[in-house]
Design a protein around this motif. Sequence first.
Motif, PDB file in Angstrom:
ATOM      1  N   ALA A   1       0.814  -1.217   0.000  1.00 47.61           N
ATOM      2  CA  ALA A   1       0.000   0.000   0.000  1.00 47.61           C
ATOM      3  C   ALA A   1       0.848   1.269   0.000  1.00 47.61           C
ATOM      4  O   ALA A   1       0.323   2.364  -0.258  1.00 47.61           O
ATOM      5  CB  ALA A   1      -0.934   0.001   1.206  1.00 47.61           C
ATOM      6  N   ARG A   2       2.132   1.153   0.284  1.00 44.56           N
ATOM      7  CA  ARG A   2       3.000   2.319   0.400  1.00 44.56           C
ATOM      8  C   ARG A   2       4.055   2.374  -0.695  1.00 44.56           C
ATOM      9  O   ARG A   2       5.100   3.004  -0.538  1.00 44.56           O
ATOM     10  CB  ARG A   2       3.654   2.338   1.797  1.00 44.56           C
ATOM     11  CG  ARG A   2       2.630   2.679   2.887  1.00 44.56           C
ATOM     12  CD  ARG A   2       3.041   2.212   4.265  1.00 44.56           C
ATOM     13  NE  ARG A   2       2.048   2.649   5.246  1.00 44.56           N
ATOM     14  CZ  ARG A   2       0.859   2.043   5.447  1.00 44.56           C
ATOM     15  NH1 ARG A   2       0.534   0.970   4.727  1.00 44.56           N
ATOM     16  NH2 ARG A   2       0.014   2.503   6.349  1.00 44.56           N
ATOM     17  N   GLU A   3       3.755   1.763  -1.829  1.00 51.56           N
ATOM     18  CA  GLU A   3       4.715   1.742  -2.927  1.00 51.56           C
ATOM     19  C   GLU A   3       5.104   3.146  -3.375  1.00 51.56           C
ATOM     20  O   GLU A   3       6.270   3.419  -3.663  1.00 51.56           O
ATOM     21  CB  GLU A   3       4.155   0.960  -4.116  1.00 51.56           C
ATOM     22  CG  GLU A   3       5.112   0.924  -5.296  1.00 51.56           C
ATOM     23  CD  GLU A   3       4.598   0.098  -6.461  1.00 51.56           C
ATOM     24  OE1 GLU A   3       5.353  -0.073  -7.434  1.00 51.56           O
ATOM     25  OE2 GLU A   3       3.452  -0.388  -6.400  1.00 51.56           O
ATOM     26  N   THR A   4       4.134   4.071  -3.427  1.00 50.56           N
ATOM     27  CA  THR A   4       4.463   5.420  -3.901  1.00 50.56           C
ATOM     28  C   THR A   4       5.487   6.106  -3.002  1.00 50.56           C
ATOM     29  O   THR A   4       6.291   6.916  -3.477  1.00 50.56           O
ATOM     30  CB  THR A   4       3.198   6.295  -3.993  1.00 50.56           C
ATOM     31  OG1 THR A   4       2.531   6.295  -2.729  1.00 50.56           O
ATOM     32  CG2 THR A   4       2.243   5.767  -5.060  1.00 50.56           C
ATOM     33  N   ASP A   5       5.489   5.774  -1.703  1.00 49.78           N
ATOM     34  CA  ASP A   5       6.464   6.370  -0.783  1.00 49.78           C
ATOM     35  C   ASP A   5       7.894   6.026  -1.180  1.00 49.78           C
ATOM     36  O   ASP A   5       8.819   6.806  -0.942  1.00 49.78           O
ATOM     37  CB  ASP A   5       6.219   5.887   0.645  1.00 49.78           C
ATOM     38  CG  ASP A   5       5.000   6.540   1.285  1.00 49.78           C
ATOM     39  OD1 ASP A   5       4.509   7.538   0.724  1.00 49.78           O
ATOM     40  OD2 ASP A   5       4.552   6.052   2.334  1.00 49.78           O
ATOM     41  N   THR A   6       8.079   4.832  -1.757  1.00 48.72           N
ATOM     42  CA  THR A   6       9.442   4.391  -2.074  1.00 48.72           C
ATOM     43  C   THR A   6      10.129   5.317  -3.076  1.00 48.72           C
ATOM     44  O   THR A   6      11.355   5.363  -3.135  1.00 48.72           O
ATOM     45  CB  THR A   6       9.457   2.953  -2.631  1.00 48.72           C
ATOM     46  OG1 THR A   6       8.804   2.913  -3.912  1.00 48.72           O
ATOM     47  CG2 THR A   6       8.761   1.987  -1.680  1.00 48.72           C
TER      48      THR A   6
ATOM     49  N   TRP B   1       2.411  12.472  12.236  1.00 48.70           N
ATOM     50  CA  TRP B   1       3.095  13.199  11.164  1.00 48.70           C
ATOM     51  C   TRP B   1       3.109  14.713  11.395  1.00 48.70           C
ATOM     52  O   TRP B   1       4.139  15.367  11.246  1.00 48.70           O
ATOM     53  CB  TRP B   1       2.434  12.881   9.831  1.00 48.70           C
ATOM     54  CG  TRP B   1       3.309  13.173   8.657  1.00 48.70           C
ATOM     55  CD1 TRP B   1       3.202  14.190   7.765  1.00 48.70           C
ATOM     56  CD2 TRP B   1       4.454  12.408   8.252  1.00 48.70           C
ATOM     57  NE1 TRP B   1       4.207  14.125   6.818  1.00 48.70           N
ATOM     58  CE2 TRP B   1       4.982  13.039   7.092  1.00 48.70           C
ATOM     59  CE3 TRP B   1       5.087  11.270   8.735  1.00 48.70           C
ATOM     60  CZ2 TRP B   1       6.097  12.564   6.420  1.00 48.70           C
ATOM     61  CZ3 TRP B   1       6.198  10.795   8.077  1.00 48.70           C
ATOM     62  CH2 TRP B   1       6.697  11.438   6.946  1.00 48.70           C
TER      63      TRP B   1
ATOM     64  N   GLU C   1       3.050   7.846  10.928  1.00 49.98           N
ATOM     65  CA  GLU C   1       1.985   8.432  10.114  1.00 49.98           C
ATOM     66  C   GLU C   1       0.946   9.127  10.994  1.00 49.98           C
ATOM     67  O   GLU C   1       0.459  10.212  10.659  1.00 49.98           O
ATOM     68  CB  GLU C   1       1.338   7.354   9.254  1.00 49.98           C
ATOM     69  CG  GLU C   1       2.262   6.841   8.147  1.00 49.98           C
ATOM     70  CD  GLU C   1       1.719   5.644   7.395  1.00 49.98           C
ATOM     71  OE1 GLU C   1       2.255   5.327   6.314  1.00 49.98           O
ATOM     72  OE2 GLU C   1       0.748   5.009   7.882  1.00 49.98           O
TER      73      GLU C   1
ATOM     74  N   TYR D   1      10.360   1.892   7.108  1.00 55.35           N
ATOM     75  CA  TYR D   1       9.610   1.088   6.139  1.00 55.35           C
ATOM     76  C   TYR D   1      10.559   0.185   5.345  1.00 55.35           C
ATOM     77  O   TYR D   1      10.292  -1.006   5.152  1.00 55.35           O
ATOM     78  CB  TYR D   1       8.850   2.028   5.211  1.00 55.35           C
ATOM     79  CG  TYR D   1       8.218   1.375   4.017  1.00 55.35           C
ATOM     80  CD1 TYR D   1       7.073   0.587   4.144  1.00 55.35           C
ATOM     81  CD2 TYR D   1       8.751   1.571   2.743  1.00 55.35           C
ATOM     82  CE1 TYR D   1       6.485  -0.001   3.026  1.00 55.35           C
ATOM     83  CE2 TYR D   1       8.166   0.992   1.629  1.00 55.35           C
ATOM     84  CZ  TYR D   1       7.039   0.210   1.774  1.00 55.35           C
ATOM     85  OH  TYR D   1       6.465  -0.366   0.662  1.00 55.35           O
TER      86      TYR D   1
ATOM     87  N   LYS E   1      10.452   7.831   8.258  1.00 54.31           N
ATOM     88  CA  LYS E   1       9.445   6.855   7.844  1.00 54.31           C
ATOM     89  C   LYS E   1      10.008   5.874   6.824  1.00 54.31           C
ATOM     90  O   LYS E   1       9.811   4.656   6.933  1.00 54.31           O
ATOM     91  CB  LYS E   1       8.232   7.585   7.259  1.00 54.31           C
ATOM     92  CG  LYS E   1       7.154   6.654   6.732  1.00 54.31           C
ATOM     93  CD  LYS E   1       5.999   7.427   6.108  1.00 54.31           C
ATOM     94  CE  LYS E   1       5.001   6.499   5.430  1.00 54.31           C
ATOM     95  NZ  LYS E   1       3.874   7.228   4.819  1.00 54.31           N
TER      96      LYS E   1
ATOM     97  N   VAL F   1       6.100   2.604  11.524  1.00 62.31           N
ATOM     98  CA  VAL F   1       5.682   3.385  10.363  1.00 62.31           C
ATOM     99  C   VAL F   1       4.274   3.936  10.583  1.00 62.31           C
ATOM    100  O   VAL F   1       4.008   5.131  10.373  1.00 62.31           O
ATOM    101  CB  VAL F   1       5.726   2.531   9.076  1.00 62.31           C
ATOM    102  CG1 VAL F   1       5.034   3.254   7.924  1.00 62.31           C
ATOM    103  CG2 VAL F   1       7.168   2.221   8.694  1.00 62.31           C
TER     104      VAL F   1
END
Length: 370
Positions: A199-204, A359, A356, A316, A312, A352
């Motif tokens: 679910a957090r691929e965009t963060d990478t 934050w 969040e 992660y 974060k 993580v």
Amino acid sequence: MEKYSAEQIRNQVLCHFAVEGELLEAPSYGSGHINDTYAPRLRLSDGREIRYILQRINTGIFQDPKGLMENIAGVTSYLKGILAANGGDPLRETLTLIPTKDDQPFYQAPDGSCWRMYLFVEDTISYDLVEKPEDFYISAKAFGRFQMLLAGYPAATLHETILNFHNTVSRFENLKKAIAADPLGRAKEVQPEIEFALARETDTHVLVDLQAKGEIPLRVTHNDTKLNNVLIDPSNGRVCVIDLDTVMPGLAHYDFGDSIRFGASTALEDEQDLSKVSMDLNLFDIYTKGFLEEAGAVLSPLEKELLPMGAKLMTYECGIRFLTDYLEGDTYFRTHRPGQNLDRTRTQFKLVADMEAKWDAMAAIIKKYA
């Protein structure tokens, strides 16, 4: 690796370095698990005694010892110049590499083993764990100062001693491959963890993409910002950052983030009771204060703003590495009981999620000190 006796060290290793004197002893030293470390003590002709740190480099992990030692030689030489120009103590505030007799930064023995030697930094202390908030603050100032002093170093000239070490996109791809292969059939047991990670691929992409676009600069990063990699002189509070094996080109967020991941957690990395796991905002505040007191002048406004993302992402990233290893059969991280890598995964993901939730508070702390 087989331990060397004092006689072997004297006859096979020390004789190749630019040192003089009679070897009195060469005991094993320290608690590190990667390299083989000794502390030879020599008596000079005038009766004075001097200690060194002698290490056999673990070439199973660091497969390019030449590149590794070029990094260390370059960084320590640069630091000595900066320290000398600013009234510091180059012999005590950075490591002093002892060259070989043919002026090389390390010695490669006929058996292929690679050795390096440093001057021992006497009369200093270090801590293995954060026992009180002041310890974390000292660590923050030390690694912030490391960033500040090396701000002018051409980071792109450094070798990557471990390829893609903090490339979160690459780490995420490795996880997806492990999920698809699922060699031990463990994926069905860890669906909540897999879903959390995916679910957090965009963060990478956040930090690596900004760096690729030139919006945040490549910097010299230490990449192992544990408290015990800081030597403290109790007489004046000056510090020396040690263990430079993982010094590489990277982002300031890597060093800041990994410190928060480990040092601001309220529980052990493999805690099974997740109710004990959270990110301590007070410790986050203390570390941010110390880090920015030293590095704030050289970091851009955007770099400072992104420091919570560094915390974060490093947490992660560590979690997806633990999860990848669990799916692949616990082949990378050493485990002492079944399911330990899964427990490690869960603590990182709990951190993580807690970051969040906190934050806005983290961002306010950054703003306070930036």
